[in-house]
Design an enzyme around this catalytic site. Structure first.
Site, mmCIF file in Angstrom:
data_model
loop_
_atom_site.group_PDB
_atom_site.id
_atom_site.type_symbol
_atom_site.label_atom_id
_atom_site.label_comp_id
_atom_site.label_asym_id
_atom_site.label_seq_id
_atom_site.Cartn_x
_atom_site.Cartn_y
_atom_site.Cartn_z
ATOM 1 N N GLU A 114 -9.617 -3.856 1.045
ATOM 2 C CA GLU A 114 -8.560 -3.186 0.279
ATOM 3 C C GLU A 114 -7.397 -4.131 -0.025
ATOM 4 O O GLU A 114 -6.820 -4.081 -1.109
ATOM 5 C CB GLU A 114 -8.065 -1.972 1.077
ATOM 6 C CG GLU A 114 -9.100 -0.854 1.083
ATOM 7 C CD GLU A 114 -8.929 0.131 2.229
ATOM 8 O OE1 GLU A 114 -9.300 -0.227 3.361
ATOM 9 O OE2 GLU A 114 -8.438 1.231 1.985
ATOM 10 N N ARG B 35 0.857 -1.182 0.000
ATOM 11 C CA ARG B 35 0.000 0.000 0.000
ATOM 12 C C ARG B 35 0.901 1.243 0.000
ATOM 13 O O ARG B 35 1.794 1.368 0.838
ATOM 14 C CB ARG B 35 -0.873 0.009 1.248
ATOM 15 C CG ARG B 35 -1.714 1.243 1.274
ATOM 16 C CD ARG B 35 -2.529 1.369 2.509
ATOM 17 N NE ARG B 35 -3.292 2.598 2.419
ATOM 18 C CZ ARG B 35 -3.767 3.227 3.468
ATOM 19 N NH1 ARG B 35 -3.583 2.762 4.671
ATOM 20 N NH2 ARG B 35 -4.447 4.338 3.303
ATOM 21 N N ARG C 216 -10.787 14.438 12.113
ATOM 22 C CA ARG C 216 -10.477 15.482 11.123
ATOM 23 C C ARG C 216 -11.692 16.369 10.902
ATOM 24 O O ARG C 216 -12.825 15.877 10.841
ATOM 25 C CB ARG C 216 -10.075 14.859 9.784
ATOM 26 C CG ARG C 216 -8.798 14.086 9.831
ATOM 27 C CD ARG C 216 -8.395 13.625 8.426
ATOM 28 N NE ARG C 216 -7.339 12.642 8.492
ATOM 29 C CZ ARG C 216 -7.383 11.450 7.900
ATOM 30 N NH1 ARG C 216 -8.425 11.104 7.164
ATOM 31 N NH2 ARG C 216 -6.379 10.619 8.003
#
Ligand code: ADP
Length: 406
Positions: free
Chosen positions: A389, A94, A244
């Site tokens: 993923e 990744r 965030r």
């Protein structure tokens, strides 16, 4: 035909081994606290077909040492998944940033590794850690093909109208200031699964994919291509996330720096680590805690939850307009999207006039398989599709392995 996937963080190394003959997961695990000599590193390891797991403290002061330990374990007669390390045909890594240079996964060469290093200033926390993992693998497994799978790649089909910011053009040409988008591997994986489930060609698909985890992003896909995504130059932009802020008036940044008399690094930390669900609620960045506290009548938990839902609904509306065609589906994925019945219900109910008709019974099911959660007569179908993923990383790596061996 076994492939190792590696997701290397600054002090961690996540790994999985897949059998590509059966597309199945054999081993998964993580080494944490690499290099933290005082406490030692910690290994969690699972062999799925054998239903065996182990947790232990190991001595790994570098990623190379962690990897050497894990590779030995792969050959262990009891816990292992390989007869010999040579049974691994390739390694998929990744890599967070491929800039606008890479729109798909690549074979890593000495030259491309240098290019990846040149992107470090765009992802100063993650890119160096990803490169450390690649270099450790190259050292220990010098003969295995290494593949880089980018978080940004799937989004590189965005048109300029979506990726440009309204700042002087030379900041784009000189500094690469533009929207790149992240979580691309997850959005691509669930979109591919949606194509299979809907029995449609990928290139005909119109989707809005909602990756709602601790980090969260939304992507608009038209005819199988990303046309917009909510994360931008960095993963800070877009919907509000666990810690965030997501979108805010950019003028707040200099205003707060002045008020708090702080530098940009403090500001960056405030917006990335102390904002979002955590900052608004003052309680937690975990959606489970917030739902529980909100339902118990806590006002701050309710504000944080409501803002989270509202921002997502606004993005879905905007992306429906951007796609400007019949949607095949809206997809929920990642920790919150796959597990939070409340979040899915409250988003879907606010999309009623777009034609989303939730089926509560279907939504209330707890399962880790893909499923439809809207009624049969809903104008827009909504699915929950668990993301994977690493499986997409393994598949991309296998494709590149086959190409170089054909
Ligand atoms: P990331 O990979 O970005 O760290 P994940 O996709 O693992 O995040 O999602 C983590 C988030 O998923 C947690 O912060 C938590 O809020 C949420 N989550 C996990 N399980 C549940 C659940 N059963 N109900 C609601 N939220 C959940």
């Amino acid at each position: 035909m076994k492939i190792l996937t590696v997701n290397s963080g600054s002090s961690s190394l996540k790994f999985k081994v897949f059998s590509m003959c059966t597309d199945s997961l054999l081993v998964s695990g993580i080494v944490e606290c690499i290099g933290q000599c005082d406490i030692g590193s910690f290994l969690i390891y699972k062999n799925l077909p054998k239903n065996l797991s182990k947790k232990e403290t190991i001595n790994a002061t570098t990623h190379s040492q962690a990897l050497e330990y894990v590779l030995k374990l792969f050959e262990d007669p009891e816990y292992g998944c390989l007869e010999h390390i040579d049974d691994l045909i390739a390694v998929g890594h990744r890599v967070v940033h491929g800039k606008d240079v890479y729109n798909s996964s690549i074979l890593i060469t000495k030259e491309s590794l240098e290019i990846l290093k040149s992107f470090i200033e765009l992802a100063p926390l993650h890119q160096p850690a990803n490169i450390t993992g690649i270099e450790a693998c190259m050292k220990i497994l010098p003969d295995k093909p290494m593949v880089a799978v980018f978080d940004t790649a799937f989004h590189q089909t965005m048109p300029a109208e979506a990726f440009m910011y309204g700042v002087p053009y030379e900041y784009y040409t000189d500094y690469g200031i533009r929207r790149y988008g992240f979580h691309g591997t997850s959005h691509k994986y669930v979109a591919q699964r949606a194509a299979e489930i809907l029995k449609k060609s990928f290139n005909d698909l119109n989707l809005i994919t909602l990756h709602l985890g601790n980090g969260a992003s939304i992507t608009a896909i038209k005819n199988g291509k990303v046309i917009d995504t909510s994360m931008g130059f960095t993963p800070l932009e877009g919907i509000m996330m666990g810690t965030r802020s997501g979108d805010l008036d950019p003028a707040i940044v200099p205003f707060l720096m002045h008020k708090l008399n702080c530098d940009w690094e403090t500001m960056d930390k405030l917006l990335n680590k102390k904002s979002g669900l955590l900052g608004l609620s003052g309680i937690s960045n975990d959606m489970r805690d917030l739902v529980e506290k909100k339902n118990a009548g806590n006002d701050r938990a309710k504000i944080a939850y409501d803002v989270f839902i509202y921002k997502i609904v606004k993005y879905v509306g905007a992306y429906y307009a951007a796609i400007n065609a019949k949607l095949d589906a809206i997809i929920f994925t990642a920790g919150i999207g796959e597990n939070s019945i409340d979040v899915r219900r409250d988003i879907c109910n606010r999309l009623k006039y777009f034609g989303v008709k939730l089926d509560n019974e279907r939504n209330n099911v707890i399962s880790n398989t893909p499923r439809l959660i809207t009624a049969n007569d809903s104008f827009i179908d909504v699915y929950v599709i668990p993301t994977d993923e690493e499986l997409l990383m393994a598949r991309d790596t296998f494709e590149i392995y086959k190409k170089i061996n054909s």
